[in-house]
Design a protein around this motif. Structure first.
Motif, mmCIF file in Angstrom:
data_model
loop_
_atom_site.group_PDB
_atom_site.id
_atom_site.type_symbol
_atom_site.label_atom_id
_atom_site.label_comp_id
_atom_site.label_asym_id
_atom_site.label_seq_id
_atom_site.Cartn_x
_atom_site.Cartn_y
_atom_site.Cartn_z
ATOM 1 N N VAL A 583 73.712 2.673 28.386
ATOM 2 C CA VAL A 583 73.255 3.392 27.199
ATOM 3 C C VAL A 583 73.032 2.385 26.074
ATOM 4 O O VAL A 583 73.872 1.511 25.814
ATOM 5 C CB VAL A 583 74.280 4.469 26.779
ATOM 6 C CG1 VAL A 583 73.895 5.080 25.432
ATOM 7 C CG2 VAL A 583 74.370 5.556 27.843
ATOM 8 N N GLY A 584 71.894 2.496 25.415
ATOM 9 C CA GLY A 584 71.524 1.562 24.351
ATOM 10 C C GLY A 584 70.660 0.416 24.828
ATOM 11 O O GLY A 584 70.095 -0.315 23.999
ATOM 12 N N ARG A 586 67.315 -1.311 26.882
ATOM 13 C CA ARG A 586 65.889 -1.005 26.965
ATOM 14 C C ARG A 586 65.341 -1.357 28.344
ATOM 15 O O ARG A 586 65.755 -2.357 28.948
ATOM 16 C CB ARG A 586 65.120 -1.771 25.878
ATOM 17 C CG ARG A 586 65.526 -1.360 24.467
ATOM 18 C CD ARG A 586 64.784 -2.151 23.416
ATOM 19 N NE ARG A 586 65.080 -1.651 22.073
ATOM 20 C CZ ARG A 586 64.495 -2.092 20.977
ATOM 21 N NH1 ARG A 586 63.572 -3.058 21.052
ATOM 22 N NH2 ARG A 586 64.823 -1.573 19.809
ATOM 23 N N ALA A 616 61.193 13.453 20.508
ATOM 24 C CA ALA A 616 61.301 12.011 20.316
ATOM 25 C C ALA A 616 59.938 11.341 20.199
ATOM 26 O O ALA A 616 59.860 10.147 19.896
ATOM 27 C CB ALA A 616 62.090 11.384 21.470
ATOM 28 N N GLU A 649 64.472 3.374 25.706
ATOM 29 C CA GLU A 649 65.892 3.071 25.566
ATOM 30 C C GLU A 649 66.696 4.230 26.132
ATOM 31 O O GLU A 649 66.351 5.398 25.913
ATOM 32 C CB GLU A 649 66.241 2.863 24.096
ATOM 33 C CG GLU A 649 67.713 2.549 23.847
ATOM 34 C CD GLU A 649 68.009 2.348 22.377
ATOM 35 O OE1 GLU A 649 68.970 2.970 21.871
ATOM 36 O OE2 GLU A 649 67.263 1.572 21.726
ATOM 37 N N THR A 651 69.440 6.733 25.968
ATOM 38 C CA THR A 651 70.238 7.280 24.865
ATOM 39 C C THR A 651 71.442 8.075 25.342
ATOM 40 O O THR A 651 72.343 8.357 24.554
ATOM 41 C CB THR A 651 69.359 8.189 23.982
ATOM 42 O OG1 THR A 651 68.820 9.250 24.788
ATOM 43 C CG2 THR A 651 68.223 7.397 23.357
ATOM 44 N N ASP A 661 68.702 10.569 29.688
ATOM 45 C CA ASP A 661 67.974 10.827 28.447
ATOM 46 C C ASP A 661 67.431 9.515 27.898
ATOM 47 O O ASP A 661 68.158 8.510 27.807
ATOM 48 C CB ASP A 661 68.894 11.480 27.413
ATOM 49 C CG ASP A 661 69.441 12.813 27.899
ATOM 50 O OD1 ASP A 661 68.679 13.560 28.533
ATOM 51 O OD2 ASP A 661 70.631 13.091 27.668
ATOM 52 N N THR A 663 64.523 7.525 24.959
ATOM 53 C CA THR A 663 63.684 7.611 23.772
ATOM 54 C C THR A 663 62.716 6.444 23.808
ATOM 55 O O THR A 663 63.017 5.380 24.392
ATOM 56 C CB THR A 663 64.519 7.592 22.482
ATOM 57 O OG1 THR A 663 63.665 7.887 21.375
ATOM 58 C CG2 THR A 663 65.161 6.236 22.259
#
Length: 666
Positions: A583-584, A586, A616, A649, A651, A661, A663
């Motif tokens: 998570v976070g 790319r 988004a 990325e 999320t 998920d 974005t």
């Protein structure tokens, strides 16, 4: 608002989800897709459940429903009564509730919690504690006046001992558990006894000196096919395919056969195999291990110099595999980067590769369609935690085995079909024009189809038109998308008691003969072939098989779909678990799907698919084009569609739902 414009339709509803009207009734099977949502499969087709229409019914039940009319829309179903219950036992989590407790099913589609019946054995006597997973048997089903009740049969384990997300998949798709004791007892008594069988049956050919090998994935545990090949003096080839003789050991109406008939196939989940046959057979007696004598059913085919079949002979046999090879090793040998186990094996592999190239050309010329697929499998450590992703593509090694198996299946199916033998044929129908029409706009967006000959050919279901589109897509960002779009437009292949050909393979007759360890239809084909070889095709055993074949084919088709869906779901769960640690971060990817609610993006590195919600994309309204599968900003005019490369990325994730998920990164 960052979302597509909502549909403003007639919101008036009756208590059961539609305007009040006189309702007609039908009987069908209830299929729950997620809690409270599903449909009823009836003789007049499927009908969606009305809101709160499930009532006391559970997934799989045969139900009587009332159809509630809705202005301008298909009627929806409301359950009136349950005709036959489908759920007898289930996996669930125990929790204290009152003096004894309650069990919540892992399969959320069941839709009810159950109280524990106040009878022995009590949870305490079984060692069941709060949160433990148990096998529960229903003693009273839910009604409008009373709650559902179960008795606990046994404790499976604690949440710490089990992967509850995968256990929920097993429960949701109705996959089987442990083998019953009589099945295991029968299996333990079985021995290979190859020499005894050769002495007893003079029709069984001793092929133990003929060179053959197995080629499978590196992590394979059971080996049900071996191959051999040699060049002939006239420029042609001899190709031999040897398949484990499962039907020699799994005799009709024995405990092993009845259990295999109930399971119909093996299920390959992310962390385990749920086998069709006990391990004693699948990994030992029937497994074509190197250097060990094994009983087999063999198809020996003579091919001309162009790869066309000149003759084929089927026989009972005894074989001895010379080597257990994996795909990676074979690819390295064919590329000259690794030595084969022996010069003879190296020559065998090169001959098989030559046959592969010839057979691919033969099938392409007759209209066979090879969809480009990529199999991404999550790798796990010893504790079941995801560590990475293994991506498997078609290679020369996988291709040479695939071509050998396809040809053996075709030859056996053709022989059986000539005599109208009662077998489970593998049938794939031509796609319907309506399904193919939906592929045209997105394929145009990808630049793969114009309005000329290719488009009209696609609509007509011309396999050569589909071939041309896939060829244009090869090597582009739209390659996987084009293959997926056209694959989704195909009818699903099924098992039928009569031969009707296989559209995608371009085969006038086709069956599954090559995997009897993991598929029950192959066992049925082996029995029919033996009866044909013995002149017993009109005998008592085949008459009995003819009677049960229609229902067996339906069951095998249904259970195959469930096993495949369970496999995909378990992979998505572990993929989401893997991405939970990222998570976070790319990743680059390609837009692989577009819906009113957002974009699906397939990541390059892992082939995981995640969702970029429409909110988004920006604060403007987005118009959704269902035909083109695009979202277009009403103010900016920017269009998001299939094949577009993006940077995203991660999320968040929902591991139990297998959801990732994303974005967009500007």
């Amino acid at each position: 608002m960052g979302r597509s414009r909502p549909h403003r339709g007639n919101r008036r509803r009756g208590r059961s989800g539609g305007p009040r009207s006189r309702a007609r009734t039908l009987t069908g099977t209830l299929v729950i897709t997620r809690p409270g949502v599903g449909y009823v499969e009836t003789s007049e087709g499927p009908f969606e459940l009305a809101r709160h229409g499930q009532r006391e019914a559970m997934n799989g039940d045969e139900v009587e429903v009332a159809l509630v009319e809705q202005r301008g829309r298909q009627p929806r179903a409301v359950v009136r009564s349950v005709v036959t219950r489908a759920v007898e036992t289930f996996l669930g989590r125990f929790a204290p509730a009152g003096p004894l407790g309650a069990v919540r099913p892992l399969d959320a589609r069941i839709g009810h919690d159950f109280f524990v019946v106040p009878e022995d054995p009590t949870p305490e006597r079984l060692g069941v504690r709060d949160g433990d997973v148990v096998v529960a048997r229903v003693t009273e089903y839910p009604t409008r006046q009373s709650a559902a009740v179960v008795t606990i049969e046994r404790r499976v384990g604690s949440a710490d001992e089990l992967d509850l997300n995968v256990e929920a998949v097993i429960a949701s798709y109705g996959l089987p558990g442990d083998f019953p004791a009589p099945v295991l007892e029968q299996a333990e008594e079985i021995r290979a006894r190859v020499d005894e069988e050769l002495a007893r049956d003079p029709s069984r050919r001793d092929l133990r000196e003929a060179l053959c090998v197995t080629v499978d994935p590196v992590d394979a545990r059971d080996f049900d096919d071996a191959v051999g090949a040699r060049r002939l003096p006239d420029g042609g080839f001899e190709l031999s395919v040897h398949i484990a003789d499962v039907s020699h050991y799994a005799l009709p109406d024995t405990p092993i056969d009845n259990e295999a008939k109930r399971r119909t196939c093996s299920a390959y989940l992310v962390d385990r195999v749920i086998p069709m046959l006990p391990e004693r057979l699948s990994n030992d007696v029937c497994s074509l291990r190197p250097g060990q004598d094994r009983l087999a059913m063999s198809v020996v085919m003579r091919l001309d110099a162009r790869g066309n079949v000149a003759a084929a002979r089927m026989t009972r046999s005894a074989i001895r595999s010379a080597a257990r090879l994996d795909y990676d090793t074979v690819d390295e040998v064919l590329l000259g980067r690794l030595d084969a186990p022996s010069e003879e094996v190296g020559e065998l592999l090169r001959t098989l590769d030559e046959i592969r190239a010839l057979r691919e050309r033969v099938r392409r010329d007759r209209g066979a369609i090879d969809f480009e697929t990529v199999e991404a499998r999550v790798t796990l450590d010893g504790g079941g935690a995801p560590t990475g992703v293994s991506v498997r593509r078609r290679t020369r090694a996988t291709g040479l085995i695939e071509e050998a198996m396809l040809l053996a299946n075709e030859c056996v199916a053709e022989r059986l079909a000539q005599r109208d033998a009662p077998a489970a044929y593998r049938v794939h129908e031509r796609p319907v024009p309506e399904d193919l029409r939906t592929t045209l706009p997105p394929l145009r967006e990808l630049g793969l189809v114009d309005d000329g000959e290719t488009a009209s050919g696609l609509l007509a279901g011309d396999p050569f038109a589909i071939q041309r589109v896939l060829e244009r897509a090869r090597g582009t960002d739209g390659e996987q998308l084009a293959s997926a779009l056209l694959l989704r437009a195909q009818r699903r292949a099924v098992y039928l008691p009569v031969n009707e050909g296989h559209y995608a393979l371009g085969a006038p007759a086709y069956c599954h003969f090559t995997s009897p360890i993991r598929r029950y239809p192959d066992v049925l084909v082996h029995r029919a072939l033996k009866a044909l070889l013995d002149g017993r095709i009109d005998g008592r055993e085949m008459r009995a098989q003819t009677t049960t074949l229609p229902q067996l084919c339906r069951t095998c088709s249904e259970r195959e779909r469930a096993a495949d869906a369970a496999s995909r779901t378990s992979q998505r769960i572990k993929m989401a678990e893997l991405l939970s640690d990222h998570v976070g971060e790319r990743f680059s990817g390609v837009v692989s799907g577009c819906e009113r609610f957002g974009l699906f993006v397939t990541l390059d590195e892992t082939h995981a698919e995640g969702l970029v919600p429409v909110r988004a994309l920006g604060s403007e309204w987005f118009a959704y084009d269902d035909a083109r599968m695009t979202l277009t900003g009403e103010e900016s005019g920017e269009t998001w569609g299939l094949g577009r490369r993006v940077l995203v990325e991660v999320t968040g994730t929902s591991v139990p739902r297998g959801q990732i998920d994303l974005t967009l990164v500007p």
